[in-house]
Each structure stands twice: as C-alpha cells, then as structure tokens.
Design an enzyme around this catalytic site. Structure first.
Site, short mmCIF file in Angstrom:
data_model
loop_
_atom_site.label_atom_id
_atom_site.label_comp_id
_atom_site.label_asym_id
_atom_site.label_seq_id
_atom_site.Cartn_x
_atom_site.Cartn_y
_atom_site.Cartn_z
CG HIS A 142 15.04 1.10 -14.18
ND1 HIS A 142 13.51 0.69 -14.28
CD2 HIS A 142 15.49 0.29 -13.56
CE1 HIS A 142 13.57 -0.40 -13.60
NE2 HIS A 142 14.63 -0.66 -13.12
CE1 TYR B 132 5.84 3.91 -17.39
CE2 TYR B 132 3.89 4.55 -16.47
CZ TYR B 132 5.32 4.62 -16.36
OH TYR B 132 5.76 5.29 -15.23
N PRO C 184 -0.85 9.46 -10.93
CG PRO C 184 -1.07 7.34 -10.09
CD PRO C 184 -1.76 8.90 -10.27
CE LYS D 38 8.11 13.16 -13.91
NZ LYS D 38 9.48 12.52 -13.48
CE1 TYR E 97 10.16 7.26 -16.00
CE2 TYR E 97 7.67 7.80 -16.45
CZ TYR E 97 8.97 7.00 -15.62
OH TYR E 97 8.32 5.98 -15.06
P1 FAS Z 1 1.94 13.03 1.84
O1 FAS Z 1 0.32 12.85 1.69
O2 FAS Z 1 2.76 11.98 1.52
O3 FAS Z 1 1.96 13.57 3.42
C1 FAS Z 1 1.28 14.39 4.15
C2 FAS Z 1 1.50 14.07 5.69
O4 FAS Z 1 0.68 15.01 6.41
C3 FAS Z 1 0.74 12.65 6.05
O5 FAS Z 1 1.58 11.66 6.68
C4 FAS Z 1 -0.56 12.99 6.77
O6 FAS Z 1 -0.72 11.94 7.77
C5 FAS Z 1 -0.09 14.24 7.32
N1 FAS Z 1 -1.26 15.14 7.95
C6 FAS Z 1 -2.17 15.54 7.04
N2 FAS Z 1 -3.13 16.40 7.78
C7 FAS Z 1 -2.35 16.78 8.96
C8 FAS Z 1 -2.65 17.32 10.13
N3 FAS Z 1 -3.91 18.25 9.94
N4 FAS Z 1 -1.86 17.45 11.03
C9 FAS Z 1 -0.65 16.79 11.11
N5 FAS Z 1 -0.10 15.92 9.96
C10 FAS Z 1 -1.20 16.20 8.90
N6 FAS Z 1 3.20 9.26 -6.60
C11 FAS Z 1 3.80 8.81 -7.50
O7 FAS Z 1 4.98 9.51 -8.02
N7 FAS Z 1 3.89 7.44 -7.79
C12 FAS Z 1 2.63 6.71 -7.30
O8 FAS Z 1 2.37 5.66 -7.59
C13 FAS Z 1 1.98 7.45 -6.15
N8 FAS Z 1 0.91 6.58 -5.78
C14 FAS Z 1 0.02 7.42 -4.83
C15 FAS Z 1 -0.96 6.52 -4.23
C16 FAS Z 1 -1.75 7.14 -3.19
C17 FAS Z 1 -2.80 6.25 -2.60
C18 FAS Z 1 -1.62 8.56 -3.03
C19 FAS Z 1 -2.26 9.13 -2.00
C20 FAS Z 1 -0.74 9.25 -3.46
C21 FAS Z 1 0.36 8.59 -4.41
N9 FAS Z 1 1.39 9.09 -5.03
C22 FAS Z 1 2.26 8.73 -6.25
C23 FAS Z 1 1.77 10.60 -4.34
C24 FAS Z 1 2.58 10.52 -3.31
O9 FAS Z 1 3.42 9.78 -3.62
C25 FAS Z 1 2.66 11.90 -2.95
O10 FAS Z 1 3.09 12.73 -4.22
C26 FAS Z 1 3.56 12.27 -1.90
O11 FAS Z 1 3.37 11.39 -0.82
C27 FAS Z 1 3.70 13.62 -1.46
O12 FAS Z 1 4.25 13.81 -0.53
P2 FAS Z 1 3.75 14.87 0.81
O13 FAS Z 1 3.45 16.29 0.07
O14 FAS Z 1 4.59 14.68 1.82
O15 FAS Z 1 2.35 14.43 1.13
C1 PHB Z 2 5.35 2.80 -8.98
O1 PHB Z 2 6.43 1.84 -9.10
O2 PHB Z 2 4.52 2.61 -7.77
C2 PHB Z 2 4.83 3.55 -9.76
C3 PHB Z 2 5.88 3.74 -11.00
C4 PHB Z 2 5.70 4.52 -11.92
C5 PHB Z 2 4.42 5.37 -11.96
C6 PHB Z 2 3.56 4.93 -10.99
C7 PHB Z 2 3.86 4.29 -10.18
O3 PHB Z 2 4.24 5.83 -13.25
#
Ligand code: FAS
Ligand code: PHB
Length: 389
Positions: free
Chosen positions: A72, A200, A292, A296, A384
C-alpha cells in the site's frame, strides 16, 4: 532439557527470535502455553512496517509475504465530512504491507519446523530462576507434569499476561500505563474491501477503521465501550454503524457478509522498564503494548526480536556483551517514540465520552491542520512506515 536460549512464547516475537538465533547456529527451545492452532487462530495485526520487513528478510521468511502481501502506498482519513489521503510513498518513499499476523506466524512456524528446532506447545512456564547468576531454570507444565528447562539465557516473549517480566525484582521494575476508556469491536468477513487502501475515520459516533487481509477478505473495527459484548452486535448492526462512520462514499462500495469472527479488544499504552535483567531479556508485548490505531504492536515486536538476536549472537558466539548491555536502553528509545505516535493517533481519531468542549475543538483543529499540512502529514507518514531503530 538443556539449551542455550530458552524462549517463552511462540507469538511473532518468540518465533522470530528463535528463527534468527537458529540461523546463527544458536540452540533454542520455545515454550508456548497454548496449542499451535490456538496461536494461529488469534486474529491480530494486519499492517507490516519496515521493521517487520527487515526482520522477515533477515530471517529468510519473507517469500510468501512478498508474493501474497498487499503493498500500500498510503491510506485515507475521514473527519468532519472531509476525506483526505496520506501519501506514504510520496512523502517517505516507503510503503506498508497488508499481510495478517496469522500469516506471519504461520510462516515462522513452518520455518521453525524446517529448522528442526523444538517448540513445546501447551507448555506453560510457571517460574524462572537463576537470571542473575545462571544457569537459568524455567519450570514449566507439560504433558501433565512439571519439568525444567535449563538454559544460559531466557527471552521473555510471553506477551502482556506472561510471567517473564514479573521475574524482574519489583525494586528495579518500573511500569507506565494509560488505559483508554473504550475498546475496538473487530469484524472479519469474506467480502471485498470497500476501498483499495485503509480508511481511518473520526465520526461523532466514534472511530472506525476499514482494513483488509486480501482482495476478498476484509477486516473492520468500530470504537465501542470497554464492556461491549459482541453478542449485542449482530452483523447487520455492525455493518450499519460502519456505513455511518465511514461515510457515504465508503458505504456505497461496502460489501456486507456474514462475520467469520467478531471480538472486542481493549486499548492501552504500556511500557515495562528495563527490558533486561541479568540473563533475562524481554521482547514484544511482554515489555510494551500500544493501542492498535498506529498499527505498531507486531512491528515493535519484530524490531525487538531483530535487535535481541544480534545482541545474544554477539554474547554467545563472540563473548561480547556490548549489544546486550545496551539492548534495553536502545529499544526503549525507539519504543517510547512509537508509544507517542500510537497515543497521538488514538487521541486524534477517537471520541472520548465526556470530553470537554475545549478538547473537542483541539481535536478538530488537529485533524484540520493535518489535512492541510504537508509537514504534519510527513511526520505521520514517517512514523507509520516505521521509524529507524
Ligand atoms: P503475543 O501475545 O502475540 O505472544 C505471546 C505468546 O506467549 C502467546 O502465544 C501466549 O500464549 C504465550 N504465553 C503467555 N504466557 C506464557 C507462559 N507463561 N508460558 C508460555 N507461553 C506463554 N497489533 C497491531 O499492530 N494491529 C492490531 O490490529 C492488533 N490487534 C490486536 C488485538 C488483540 C486482541 C491483541 C491482544 C493484540 C493486538 N495487536 C495488534 C498487538 C499484537 O499484534 C501484538 O503486538 C503481537 O501479538 C505481539 O507479539 P508477541 O510479543 O509475540 O506477543
Ligand atoms: C488490521 O488490519 O487488523 C489493522 C490495520 C491497521 C491498524 C490496526 C489494525 O491500525
């Protein structure tokens, strides 16, 4: 079991770190609390910036992203009935890639399987000892019994609810948090996106975001009260509200369809300092959370994994601790800039209930200034697409 680096968590941070270290000949074991299917089933991030592109390239895991990802050049903002474009490529020379976190995770899981490096799923780490003097001992529950993983270093990649960060002594650990008074209701549907790029929107009813995963799969969000139950939002109600908040032009091209997934995510800004204590290093959501709005979260996790892999490689293979000693300070300098950007995007684009008239006017002025200022749009764009780190 014994290894050089024990990694807690098989999300993007843990899997990327594991892949990068394996490519340097360093042994790792990943302990993941949930099953691989559960990890893949979580619908998370959608937009990759330069940090993730660089990390996946260094991990030699960027092939599918380059072939299937959507490149994009910018995105639109709708506010006060004005729709304007942020020309990321024109302003910075860079693009972002729309490629779901699920696909990044799948690519990294496949790579780890090809490497033959062990990941123990449904193995929850419950206690970490020895981070100051070594060896590190990670007690975990796996296949119905308590086991111990002995390692030289441990990477806490276990997300916001993990255990690793809490191993840092309370006298040393500092946390910083802002919980926003709303959440995002997300909807996933196999319908073509309503626009070729993201939109957005700041509407009187609240924030909305039109995103996508492919030319046939869309991802939408609307701002909602924190305690919203998705069951109170049947699909038609979500589509109707999206049409209102995204405006008539987007509504006219919006294709409706049954939701594949609908969930509410809370929004918070959070940082835990430091990101290293002795033989323990933190990466990803274990150390920081961003709302989000700035897309980032995943990208910060990628940057952490890339920098931590270089630090641990120098430490283990060359006995040089310089990068390890500067890891926390260097990462926190970048992380706080991204926290600021994500906070700014969130405060500019969301409606805060009970917001006083002055703040409401300031928000309007911010959006109006952004619409008319190349300088302000360049500032947004360079954040961004991904700040240097
Ligand atoms: P993660 O949380 O992905 O991974 C951590 C892992 O550790 C998990 O698999 C968990 O099961 C495991 N774990 C936890 N405790 C443990 C233990 N005691 N023993 C062993 N394993 C354990 N980011 C965006 O950029 N855009 C978005 O739209 C967006 N939407 C999101 C929506 C939600 C509901 C959430 C929670 C996050 C969102 N994020 C978004 C942020 C997300 O993408 C995170 O930044 C990303 O998953 C970070 O990756 P990790 O640091 O690997 O953490
Ligand atoms: C998504 O596609 O999930 C998304 C994209 C941009 C954002 C947050 C989430 O800022």
């Amino acid at each position: 079991m014994r290894t050089q680096v024990g990694i807690i968590g098989a999300g993007p941070a843990g899997l990327l770190l594991g892949r990068l270290l394996t490519r340097q000949g360093i042994d790792t074991v990943i302990l993941e609390k949930r099953s691989a299917d559960h990890v893949l089933g979580r619908i998370r991030a959608g937009v990759l910036d330069s940090a993730t592109l660089e990390a996946l390239r260094e991990a030699d895991c960027d092939q599918r992203m380059k072939s299937d990802g959507l490149f994009h050049d910018g995105f639109d903002i709708i506010a006060n009935n004005n729709r304007f474009h942020i020309d990321l490529k024109g302003l910075t020379g860079q693009q972002v890639i729309v490629y779901g976190q699920t696909e990044v995770t799948r690519d990294l899981m496949d790579a780890r399987n090809e490497d033959g490096a062990p990941t123990l799923y449904e193995a929850a780490a419950v206690n970490i000892e020895g981070i100051e003097s070594g060896p590190v001992r990670i007690t975990h529950e796996h296949e119905g019994s308590r086991k111990e993983l002995v390692c030289d270093y441990v990477a806490g990649c276990d997300g916001f609810h993990g255990v690793a960060a809490k191993t840092i002594p309370a006298t040393i650990r500092r946390t910083f948090e802002r919980v926003y008074p709303f959440g995002w209701l997300g909807l996933f549907a196999d319908v073509p996106p309503c626009s070729h790029e993201l939109i957005y929107a700041n509407h009187a009813n609240g924030f909305a975001l039109a995103s996508m995963r492919s030319q046939t799969r869309s991802r939408y969000y609307i701002q909602c009260p924190i305690d919203t139950d998705p069951a109170d939002w049947p699909d038609e109600r979500v589509w109707d509200e999206l049409a209102i908040r995204l405006g008539p032009q987007a509504a006219a091209s919006m294709k409706r369809g049954p939701s594949l997934e609908k969930s509410v995510a809370p929004l918070r800004s959070f940082v835990a300092e430091p990101m290293r204590h002795g033989r323990l290093f933190l990466a990803g959501d274990a150390a920081h959370i961003v709302p989000p709005t700035g897309a980032k979260g995943l990208n910060l996790a990628s940057a952490d994994a890339l920098v931590l892999a270089r630090a641990l490689t120098a430490l283990i293979r060359e006995g040089s601790g310089t990068l390890a000693d500067t890891y926390s300070a260097d990462r926190l300098e970048h992380i706080w800039k991204v926290e600021r950007f994500s906070w700014w995007m969130t405060t500019m684009l969301h409606r805060f209930s009970g917001q006083d008239d002055f703040n409401a006017r300031i928000q309007l002025a911010e959006l109006d200034y952004l619409r008319g200022s190349r300088a302000e749009q360049t500032s947004l764009a360079e954040n961004y697409v991904g700040l240097p780190f």
